[in-house]
Structure formats: C-alpha cells, structure tokens
Design a protein around this motif. Structure first.
Motif, PDB file in Angstrom:
ATOM      1  N   ASP A 144      16.327   9.234  11.070  1.00 27.24           N
ATOM      2  CA  ASP A 144      16.548  10.493  10.367  1.00 27.24           C
ATOM      3  C   ASP A 144      17.931  11.084  10.659  1.00 27.24           C
ATOM      4  O   ASP A 144      18.084  12.308  10.789  1.00 27.24           O
ATOM      5  N   GLY A 145      18.937  10.208  10.811  1.00 28.97           N
ATOM      6  CA  GLY A 145      20.286  10.702  11.080  1.00 28.97           C
ATOM      7  C   GLY A 145      20.475  11.265  12.471  1.00 28.97           C
ATOM      8  O   GLY A 145      21.443  11.981  12.729  1.00 28.97           O
ATOM      9  N   ASP A 184       9.664   4.806   6.660  1.00 29.32           N
ATOM     10  CA  ASP A 184      10.307   3.953   5.641  1.00 29.32           C
ATOM     11  C   ASP A 184      11.699   3.506   6.073  1.00 29.32           C
ATOM     12  O   ASP A 184      12.059   2.331   5.969  1.00 29.32           O
ATOM     13  N   GLU A 185      12.466   4.459   6.541  1.00 24.17           N
ATOM     14  CA  GLU A 185      13.862   4.198   6.879  1.00 24.17           C
ATOM     15  C   GLU A 185      13.982   3.087   7.918  1.00 24.17           C
ATOM     16  O   GLU A 185      14.740   2.134   7.748  1.00 24.17           O
ATOM     17  N   LEU A 186      13.207   3.194   9.007  1.00 24.07           N
ATOM     18  CA  LEU A 186      13.334   2.229  10.086  1.00 24.07           C
ATOM     19  C   LEU A 186      12.792   0.863   9.702  1.00 24.07           C
ATOM     20  O   LEU A 186      13.338  -0.168  10.099  1.00 24.07           O
ATOM     21  N   ILE A 187      11.709   0.832   8.929  1.00 26.56           N
ATOM     22  CA  ILE A 187      11.169  -0.460   8.491  1.00 26.56           C
ATOM     23  C   ILE A 187      12.197  -1.190   7.640  1.00 26.56           C
ATOM     24  O   ILE A 187      12.392  -2.397   7.774  1.00 26.56           O
ATOM     25  N   LYS A 188      12.883  -0.456   6.791  1.00 25.72           N
ATOM     26  CA  LYS A 188      13.910  -1.078   5.947  1.00 25.72           C
ATOM     27  C   LYS A 188      15.111  -1.502   6.791  1.00 25.72           C
ATOM     28  O   LYS A 188      15.630  -2.616   6.660  1.00 25.72           O
ATOM     29  N   ASP A 199       2.673  -1.591  15.239  1.00 24.25           N
ATOM     30  CA  ASP A 199       2.294  -2.407  14.089  1.00 24.25           C
ATOM     31  C   ASP A 199       2.051  -1.472  12.912  1.00 24.25           C
ATOM     32  O   ASP A 199       1.047  -0.752  12.881  1.00 24.25           O
ATOM     33  N   PRO A 200       2.962  -1.458  11.922  1.00 24.63           N
ATOM     34  CA  PRO A 200       2.799  -0.544  10.781  1.00 24.63           C
ATOM     35  C   PRO A 200       1.548  -0.842   9.959  1.00 24.63           C
ATOM     36  O   PRO A 200       0.927   0.083   9.421  1.00 24.63           O
ATOM     37  N   ALA A 201       1.172  -2.110   9.821  1.00 23.99           N
ATOM     38  CA  ALA A 201       0.013  -2.468   8.999  1.00 23.99           C
ATOM     39  C   ALA A 201      -1.284  -1.956   9.623  1.00 23.99           C
ATOM     40  O   ALA A 201      -2.170  -1.442   8.923  1.00 23.99           O
ATOM     41  N   LEU A 202      -1.404  -2.084  10.944  1.00 24.52           N
ATOM     42  CA  LEU A 202      -2.601  -1.594  11.647  1.00 24.52           C
ATOM     43  C   LEU A 202      -2.477  -0.124  12.019  1.00 24.52           C
ATOM     44  O   LEU A 202      -3.477   0.500  12.402  1.00 24.52           O
ATOM     45  N   ASN A 203      -1.244   0.399  11.937  1.00 23.63           N
ATOM     46  CA  ASN A 203      -0.957   1.761  12.374  1.00 23.63           C
ATOM     47  C   ASN A 203      -1.417   1.980  13.820  1.00 23.63           C
ATOM     48  O   ASN A 203      -2.136   2.917  14.141  1.00 23.63           O
ATOM     49  N   ILE A 250       0.802  -1.223   0.000  1.00 24.18           N
ATOM     50  CA  ILE A 250       0.000   0.000   0.000  1.00 24.18           C
ATOM     51  C   ILE A 250       0.833   1.270   0.000  1.00 24.18           C
ATOM     52  O   ILE A 250       0.315   2.359   0.127  1.00 24.18           O
ATOM     53  N   GLY A 251       2.137   1.107  -0.116  1.00 23.97           N
ATOM     54  CA  GLY A 251       2.984   2.287  -0.173  1.00 23.97           C
ATOM     55  C   GLY A 251       3.565   2.608   1.188  1.00 23.97           C
ATOM     56  O   GLY A 251       3.308   1.928   2.170  1.00 23.97           O
ATOM     57  N   ALA A 252       4.318   3.673   1.231  1.00 20.37           N
ATOM     58  CA  ALA A 252       5.114   3.969   2.423  1.00 20.37           C
ATOM     59  C   ALA A 252       4.362   4.771   3.468  1.00 20.37           C
ATOM     60  O   ALA A 252       4.929   5.149   4.463  1.00 20.37           O
ATOM     61  N   ALA A 253       3.078   5.022   3.254  1.00 20.00           N
ATOM     62  CA  ALA A 253       2.354   5.916   4.149  1.00 20.00           C
ATOM     63  C   ALA A 253       2.204   5.340   5.552  1.00 20.00           C
ATOM     64  O   ALA A 253       1.959   6.069   6.485  1.00 20.00           O
ATOM     65  N   ASN A 254       2.350   4.021   5.699  1.00 19.84           N
ATOM     66  CA  ASN A 254       2.018   3.403   6.972  1.00 19.84           C
ATOM     67  C   ASN A 254       3.148   3.317   7.981  1.00 19.84           C
ATOM     68  O   ASN A 254       2.968   2.740   9.020  1.00 19.84           O
ATOM     69  N   ALA A 255       4.323   3.784   7.674  1.00 15.36           N
ATOM     70  CA  ALA A 255       5.379   3.729   8.685  1.00 15.36           C
ATOM     71  C   ALA A 255       6.601   4.481   8.227  1.00 15.36           C
ATOM     72  O   ALA A 255       6.721   4.889   7.075  1.00 15.36           O
TER      73      ALA A 255
END
Length: 601
Positions: A138-139, A25-29, A266-270, A18-23
């Motif tokens: 974020d550095g 991005d940097e930390l999930i990766k 939980d990124p999927a449930l936000n 569903i795209g990066a809106a749910n968490a």
C-alpha cells in the motif's frame, strides 16, 4: 513445471477464479514478478526461490561484485533488502535505520529513516540487536523497531504515516521480527521469551495502525483465540482450557512462547502459519506440564485471528528448542496424490512435513544424524502418544533435577537450525537448509521472576559433536521421505538464509563471511567470495536494467556471533555461544555492509 507449482503454491489460480477477496491483490501480483523482491521471503509461501535464471550453474563461477553499500551500523545484520521497481529498501540492527536506494540512479540514498529509541532496550534484546527486515504494501514500508514500535513509512519519502507500540520493553518485550501484510492487516510477532513475556501475534489495520486482533501463545481460550471444538491438533478438538490446563497456577502469564520468527500465508486457504518459541523459564522443573501452546505450529484465519489447527512439536520443552522457524508452503505429490504441504525445520532437530489444510502429520525425521535427545516421533495414529517425540532420559535436563549438568545433548539450544530461513526449489523439489551442527551441556537452576529482568534459569556450554570439529552443514532435504540428499560441512554454523534459483544454483553465506554458490542438484561448490564481515543475512535476487543481481547483508552477530557483536569473552555468556564460537575472531570482524553481485557485462 516449476512455474505451475509456484503459481499453485501461492494460490494464484484459485484467487483468479474466485476474485480478489482472498488476499492482498497488490502483493499477490507483485510477488509474481521475479525482477522484484517484495517481501522478506520472496513470496507468501516462504520459499525463498527466484525464477530469475540469467545466473546458472554453468556461469555462476564468473560472478563479480557489482556494488557495495555500508550501513553505518555494527553488530548482527539479519534479514535482507526489499526491491520494489527501481527502489531498494535496506534495514539495519539497532538503531533500526532504513535506507531507500535508487537502483536506477547510482544507488543514491533517496531517504533515510533513523528512529530515536531508548538505548536501554539493548540489554533486554536476547542474542544481539538484530532486525529481520521490513515489509511493503500500500505504498508503505513497515518496520518493527527494537523498542516494539511498529511504524509505517511512506515508501517514497520515508515520512512516518503511523506508529503503534506492540509491547513493553520495560517488561522485556522487544521487536526483532519482520512484519507480514495480509489483505488490510499488518501482522507482527514479539520477542521476550527470556524475560517471561506472555507472547503473541498481533494484527494491525494497514491504513491506521489500529489493533484489530491479538492472539497469545498461552492462556485462556479467548486470549489464545482457539475454539475448543473447531480448533484441532492432529485431527482432534483441543478441548476447553487446552493451554491453562498444562501450566501450574498462573505460570502461563509469564510463559514465553514468543513469535519472533517468520509468518507465511496461503491465499487459497486463507490461513496464516507461524511457530511459537520456548516456554519460560528454561528450568523445566519450575513449569510442570506440556506448557501449551509454546513450541507450536499455529494455523490461523488472518481476518479473525482464530486458530484452525495447532501442533505442539516439543511438549514441556527442556532444551530451549524454539519452534519459531519458518513454515515453507509447497504443493507436491505425497503418497500418490497432490497435497498442500507445510515443511518446517525445527530447532529440535526434526524436519516436519504436514498437510497445511488440516495439520495432519506426514513426516517427522532428524535432519542432522547427531540429534540425540529423542529417538523420534510416535507416528502411530492409534497411539495415546501420537505426534509426541520420545525423549531419551539421559538427555532430559529435568530428570537429573536442578543444578545437575546434563552433558552431550544434541542439538544445542540454538537448535539444528535457528531463524535462518531455508529455501525450496520447485524445480528439484528439494529444500536447502542452513544448519547448526552443535551440541551442549545444560544445567538448570532455580530462578525467580522480576519484570524486565532475565528469566532464564540455565547455564550452557556449546561445542561440535564428539569426534568432530565442524559446527555447521548446508543440506538438501527431501520433505516427502524425510532424508538428507546431500550435505556440505562448514567450519561454523550456517547462519544465513538460503536462496534457490531457476538457474539451478543455490546461494548461502557463512559466519566467516563467504557468499557461496552451489549446484542445486549435487551440492557441488561453484563460487565463493569473502565479504567484509560474517554473514547472518539472507541472500536475495532481483533484476535491474536487464541484469540479475544477488544481494546479501554481511555483519557478524546474532546468537552465534554475539561474542564478537557485544564484546563478550566469558565462555558461558551469550547463553553458551561465546565459548562455542570463540574461534570466529580468527576469521572475521564487525561490520555492516550490503554486497551485490552480478555477471560481468
């Protein structure tokens, strides 16, 4: 199989779809890279599981110390280091130094941050001057200082990017917990339940430090950020004024419910999950009612702060059974169907399994057979007391009235487990839990509130269960059946965080100072090494230069070790822990050191 479950638990597949809106991005990766350790619990799910498997049950007995680092600080070292690429970030208790070490260059100190804090914050820190770790995004490195300052440091230089005050130490608020970064926000709790602080979780803007939202644990609906209709407990709306109706007068304003434990996401449930602590005062007679929402699991929307669901585990707490321990997220089959689960080992001695989508209670069982204040939780969904523990009158600290010493209560106030986090292995689908095997006598007394002064109202003594001498167990737990699979006795409470690995090995530390490795399936001890001081830190793993390392902070202290840490000798001091753990002085002494292990090259 474990990789599938691991990814599912983190919501990675859903996020990709569903795209990066749910968490963030940097930390999930980053958390998918097992070579690093990018957040205090290893991942958003708080699993404390490493996919590294160079160290196995077959070879862990050959572990050796690879290198060590002195922090230069005494007292209790909780938490553990972060590893981001070639950099390791190590934190200390007060004065909350942060070191950046270059792992690719003989562990050289690249920078050191040492805040200037008023030492008057030390006397208002309950149960030692601990700090549970820093966060990264974020550095930046984020640190919650003892004086409640939340500071953002440039990860490369240590320069302060921004700082903000999260509470008032003059009124008893302190900072001991680790932040969690979710999307563009830094979330942090607060300590101060023993000083009558109205506690909260607060979200700050990642870039600027500006306060975005603050959700209190008790108070009016707008302050606790619940919707009377949409926020539910056990499937039913909480209703209007759900908190203040359960407090007498304005007692909620000094109600505690502190949030110094761990946050998971939980990124999927936000949804972000955390627990709240004890109501103030410890004398239950002075605060009639259920004292909502202390002792509660909260599931909130991290964008808005609004609560989706709540579950109060210990209504009208009479024993100081804080509910702040970590919420471990896992995707497992339950009742013949896949479920999104939340598992929580509460101070009250009950291991809970809930459906994290809606807060449905699935399991609530004792994870130490000596727990005696309750006969169990009412699991009958049609019962008016559904979800409530059944309190046994002989262990109620209120039924006898003030100044009556109730004896033989199990567990003690420090719980069957305190903040020391458990681990979960998707390989075995077992949870590995460091526990306290301790009982207490508890005598409440009347206490008046004065801002900035202790607001406890109880005298305690602690000791092992009757007829036993050991004060801790390290257990494997099945969250679907609510059963102990195996249990290893320890002389003292197990006050370190556990680590499970894909190599089939589970690690933990002891208060005497041993790092131990056991077989994940059987619990058989495979290795142990005594570090310079008692371990209350959390074991972590990372890979550098093709080698897997195991790292742990030692430095005795915390609640169990407060006698050693603060030089206390009165058996009732440290809220009863000084007498209970007096024998620790025969095995270890103060210190602050990071010890790192690896297999021989």
């Amino acid at each position: 199989m474990h990789k599938v479950l691991f990814a599912a638990c983190l919501g990675v597949g859903v996020v990709a779809a569903i795209g990066a809106a749910n968490a963030n991005d940097e930390l999930i990766k980053m958390q998918q890279n097992p070579k690093d350790w990018v957040m205090p619990a290893g991942n958003y799910a708080n699993q404390r599981y490493s996919e590294l498997k160079q160290i196995t049950a077959a070879n862990v007995g050959k572990l050796q110390v690879a290198w060590t680092f002195s922090t230069g600080v005494l007292r209790g070292h909780e938490g553990g280091p972060l590893v981001i690429g070639n950099m390791m970030y190590v934190h200390t208790p007060f004065p909350n130094i942060v070191y950046a070490l270059d792992l690719a260059n003989e562990n050289k100190i690249v920078w050191k941050y040492e805040p200037k804090q008023d030492p008057n914050v030390i006397p208002v820190m309950c149960c030692d001057t601990v700090n549970r770790g820093v966060a990264y995004a974020d550095g930046k490195i984020f640190l919650h200082q003892a004086d409640t300052t939340l500071v953002a440091l440039d990860a490369k230089t240590g320069k302060v990017e921004w700082s903000v005050k999260n509470g008032d130490p003059g009124k008893g608020a302190t900072g001991t917990s680790s932040p969690l970064v979710i999307k563009d926000k830094v979330l942090i709790g607060i300590s101060g339940g023993e000083f009558g602080v109205q506690c909260h979780v607060t979200a700050y803007d990642l870039k600027s430090g500006k306060l975005v939202w603050r959700a209190f644990s008790e108070g009016p609906d707008d302050q606790i950020m619940v919707d009377p209709v949409k926020t539910t407990e056990l499937g039913k709306p909480v209703g209007k004024d759900s908190s203040i109706k359960t407090w007498q007068g304005d007692q909620w304003k000094i109600g505690g419910g502190c949030t110094w434990g761990w946050l998971s996401y939980d990124p999927a449930l936000n949804m972000v999950y955390y627990g709240t602590g004890n109501p103030s005062t410890w004398n239950p007679k002075q605060r009639p009612g259920d004292n909502k929402w202390s002792m509660t699991i909260f599931a909130r929307n991290p964008d808005t702060g609004m609560a989706n669901w709540v579950y109060q585990m210990t209504p009208h707490d009479e024993w100081d059974y804080d509910g702040v321990n970590e919420m471990i997220l896992s995707d497992q089959e339950f009742g013949g169907q896949p479920r999104k689960l939340l598992t929580h080992f509460d101070r009250n001695g009950l291991g809970y399994t809930l459906d994290r989508t809606n807060g449905e209670l699935l399991v609530a069982d004792k994870y130490d057979p000596k727990v005696n204040w309750t006969s169990g939780v009412d699991m009958n969904k049609t019962s008016p007391t559904y979800g409530r523990p059944k309190v046994l009158a002989q262990y109620s600290t209120e039924s006898g009235g003030e100044d009556k010493n109730t004896k033989g209560i199990c567990p003690a106030a420090l719980g069957t487990k305190d903040e020391q986090p458990a681990a979960y292995s998707p390989d075995t689908q077992l949870f590995y839990v460091p526990t306290n095997h301790v009982c207490m006598d508890y005598e409440p007394f009347k206490v008046s509130y004065t801002a900035g002064q202790p607001y406890v109202g109880a005298t305690l003594s602690m000791y092992p269960p009757a007829g036993e001498t050991h004060m801790g167990n390290f257990i494997a737990w099945d969250n679907k059946t609510g059963k102990i699979v195996w249990s290893l006795p320890e002389q003292f409470s197990v006050w370190s965080g556990a680590l499970a690995t894909a190599g089939g090995v589970v690690f933990y530390g002891t208060l005497e100072g041993y790092l131990k490795a056991v077989d994940a399936k059987t619990g058989k001890e495979l290795y142990k090494f005594k570090t310079p001081s008692g371990i209350i830190g959390n074991v972590t793993s990372y890979e550098q230069g093709g080698r897997q390392y195991i790292a742990v902070l030692s430095g005795v202290g915390g609640w169990a070790g407060i006698g050693l840490a603060a030089g206390l000798t009165d058996p009732t001091a440290g809220l009863g822990a000084v007498g209970g753990y007096a024998a620790l002085t025969n095995y270890t002494a103060l210190g602050g050191a990071l010890t790192v292990f690896a297999l021989p090259q």
